[in-house]
Scaffold this motif. Sequence first.
Motif, PDB file in Angstrom:
ATOM      1  N   GLU B  69       1.622   6.122  -3.088  1.00 54.14           N
ATOM      2  CA  GLU B  69       1.192   7.533  -2.680  1.00 54.14           C
ATOM      3  C   GLU B  69       1.632   7.626  -1.271  1.00 54.14           C
ATOM      4  O   GLU B  69       1.982   8.949  -0.934  1.00 54.14           O
ATOM      5  CB  GLU B  69      -0.135   7.863  -3.485  1.00 54.14           C
ATOM      6  CG  GLU B  69      -0.191   7.966  -4.660  1.00 54.14           C
ATOM      7  CD  GLU B  69      -1.681   8.319  -5.376  1.00 54.14           C
ATOM      8  OE1 GLU B  69      -2.608   8.204  -4.459  1.00 54.14           O
ATOM      9  OE2 GLU B  69      -1.933   8.547  -6.497  1.00 54.14           O
ATOM     10  N   TRP B  70       1.056   6.762  -0.496  1.00 52.34           N
ATOM     11  CA  TRP B  70       1.304   7.054   1.022  1.00 52.34           C
ATOM     12  C   TRP B  70       2.851   7.158   1.124  1.00 52.34           C
ATOM     13  O   TRP B  70       3.222   7.712   1.927  1.00 52.34           O
ATOM     14  CB  TRP B  70       0.754   5.935   1.707  1.00 52.34           C
ATOM     15  CG  TRP B  70       0.725   6.149   3.126  1.00 52.34           C
ATOM     16  CD1 TRP B  70       0.179   7.026   4.048  1.00 52.34           C
ATOM     17  CD2 TRP B  70       1.801   5.369   3.993  1.00 52.34           C
ATOM     18  NE1 TRP B  70       0.574   6.740   5.280  1.00 52.34           N
ATOM     19  CE2 TRP B  70       1.598   5.807   5.291  1.00 52.34           C
ATOM     20  CE3 TRP B  70       2.514   4.513   3.859  1.00 52.34           C
ATOM     21  CZ2 TRP B  70       2.285   5.534   6.655  1.00 52.34           C
ATOM     22  CZ3 TRP B  70       3.390   3.810   5.093  1.00 52.34           C
ATOM     23  CH2 TRP B  70       3.130   4.514   6.207  1.00 52.34           C
ATOM     24  N   LEU B  71       3.556   6.254   0.581  1.00 50.62           N
ATOM     25  CA  LEU B  71       4.914   5.936   0.806  1.00 50.62           C
ATOM     26  C   LEU B  71       5.740   7.179   0.291  1.00 50.62           C
ATOM     27  O   LEU B  71       6.682   7.655   0.691  1.00 50.62           O
ATOM     28  CB  LEU B  71       5.657   4.871   0.369  1.00 50.62           C
ATOM     29  CG  LEU B  71       5.106   3.457   0.916  1.00 50.62           C
ATOM     30  CD1 LEU B  71       5.461   2.210   0.011  1.00 50.62           C
ATOM     31  CD2 LEU B  71       5.787   3.443   2.252  1.00 50.62           C
ATOM     32  N   LEU B  72       5.049   7.708  -0.787  1.00 53.30           N
ATOM     33  CA  LEU B  72       5.716   8.967  -1.587  1.00 53.30           C
ATOM     34  C   LEU B  72       5.753  10.253  -0.431  1.00 53.30           C
ATOM     35  O   LEU B  72       6.640  11.248  -0.484  1.00 53.30           O
ATOM     36  CB  LEU B  72       4.880   9.469  -2.748  1.00 53.30           C
ATOM     37  CG  LEU B  72       5.575  10.327  -3.434  1.00 53.30           C
ATOM     38  CD1 LEU B  72       6.767   9.835  -4.261  1.00 53.30           C
ATOM     39  CD2 LEU B  72       4.601  10.294  -4.816  1.00 53.30           C
ATOM     40  N   LYS B  73       4.759  10.115   0.420  1.00 48.35           N
ATOM     41  CA  LYS B  73       4.632  11.427   1.317  1.00 48.35           C
ATOM     42  C   LYS B  73       5.788  11.387   2.264  1.00 48.35           C
ATOM     43  O   LYS B  73       5.934  12.684   2.808  1.00 48.35           O
ATOM     44  CB  LYS B  73       3.302  11.318   2.203  1.00 48.35           C
ATOM     45  CG  LYS B  73       2.037  11.413   1.366  1.00 48.35           C
ATOM     46  CD  LYS B  73       0.775  10.955   2.175  1.00 48.35           C
ATOM     47  CE  LYS B  73      -0.595  11.454   1.518  1.00 48.35           C
ATOM     48  NZ  LYS B  73      -1.750  11.066   2.072  1.00 48.35           N
ATOM     49  N   GLN B  78      11.805  16.042  -1.192  1.00 48.17           N
ATOM     50  CA  GLN B  78      13.485  15.846  -1.503  1.00 48.17           C
ATOM     51  C   GLN B  78      13.708  15.093  -2.721  1.00 48.17           C
ATOM     52  O   GLN B  78      14.930  14.828  -3.392  1.00 48.17           O
ATOM     53  CB  GLN B  78      14.127  15.245  -0.521  1.00 48.17           C
ATOM     54  CG  GLN B  78      14.078  15.753   0.777  1.00 48.17           C
ATOM     55  CD  GLN B  78      14.801  17.204   0.835  1.00 48.17           C
ATOM     56  OE1 GLN B  78      15.864  17.291   0.407  1.00 48.17           O
ATOM     57  NE2 GLN B  78      13.927  18.353   1.179  1.00 48.17           N
ATOM     58  N   GLY B  79      12.597  14.547  -3.498  1.00 51.96           N
ATOM     59  CA  GLY B  79      12.744  13.768  -4.927  1.00 51.96           C
ATOM     60  C   GLY B  79      13.277  12.355  -4.738  1.00 51.96           C
ATOM     61  O   GLY B  79      13.588  12.007  -5.740  1.00 51.96           O
ATOM     62  N   VAL B  80      13.093  11.920  -3.620  1.00 52.70           N
ATOM     63  CA  VAL B  80      13.326  10.573  -3.234  1.00 52.70           C
ATOM     64  C   VAL B  80      12.512   9.544  -3.878  1.00 52.70           C
ATOM     65  O   VAL B  80      12.563   8.372  -3.902  1.00 52.70           O
ATOM     66  CB  VAL B  80      13.817  10.207  -1.609  1.00 52.70           C
ATOM     67  CG1 VAL B  80      14.266   8.710  -1.508  1.00 52.70           C
ATOM     68  CG2 VAL B  80      14.728  11.266  -1.351  1.00 52.70           C
TER      69      VAL B  80
END
Lengths: 188, 140
Positions: B69-73, B78-80
């Motif tokens: 979840e932290w890396l998702l921030k 942009q949907g990466v």
Amino acid sequence: MELTSRETWAVIHGLVLGTLYLLAFGGALAGLWSLRPGLVTTAGIKERMKRLYLGFGAMAVAAWATVITGTWIVYPWYREKIAGKDFAGCTGLELPSATCSPRDFLLSNVSGDTEEWHHYGMEWKEHVAWAAPLLATSAFLLVLYYGPRLIARKWLRTTVIVMLVGSFLAAVVGGALGAFINKVAPIS
Amino acid sequence: MNTEGTTMTTTSMTTTAHDDAQVAPELAGMDLPDKPDGPGAAMMISAGIGIFVLGLLTVLAEASLGWKEWLLKWEWGQGVGPLAGKTTVAALVYFVSLAILWTIWRKKNVKLQKAFYIGLALGALGALGTYPTFFQSFAP
């Protein structure tokens, strides 16, 4: 003859920038390989170093441009989750469509045993490819920093070649898997 | 003469005074000043650090929902997905570590062979971390 916006970006990412990277790699490797004592005159060294800086620099820039366009432009189109949890949007399809992204398509197995292309192929490609610009940048900086001194330092020259080849191998894994995946589940 | 083919004075941690023109006489006419090896060592080790962080974050994203979840921030909508965080952080760590090591060692002759093998070990571990069969084995 027509390409959609997504197809155009896929071509820029994989074909245009990838080809530029490969060309620069070939030139950089050949230039560094023959940068040995006794082979080039002082005037020749000055002329050759300019091309070497250009080749290594182009390789580093192409590597960064390839992974950035791949990750931030093409990859989001690949990984869209639009087919639903049971991949209903992919039913009966032979290729990805507006209701089934390439990732959905591969995971749905509607066109054969394709999910490993995502779990193994895409998962490896998307990560390891980023090693290429890091190694290419450090190799470029080493050549820029030491310049003609590399002629006298065989071990250092070999080290830069190892980093250059490491960058190339990471790019090959990314490029080859990308080409195969785009063949099975193209972005369109 | 050392393994690089250059004449050097060696202490336990550092080396000094290359004489490149002795190995390659064609360099004598170029009047090249000697350069410390510290920045070169920084370039080698920082590449290894960057790849190691890439591999480590790939494993952590697989093993821990919190890390994922932290890396998702880092994707900024942009949907990466978490890949945005893994690659952006790894690239930032690469450039920051390069700048720090370069600054610290800018006038020192750090042993290049030692730096290369450290970078190689870190890079190999990082590459292992990006291999699917390896990092997927950490999935809960």
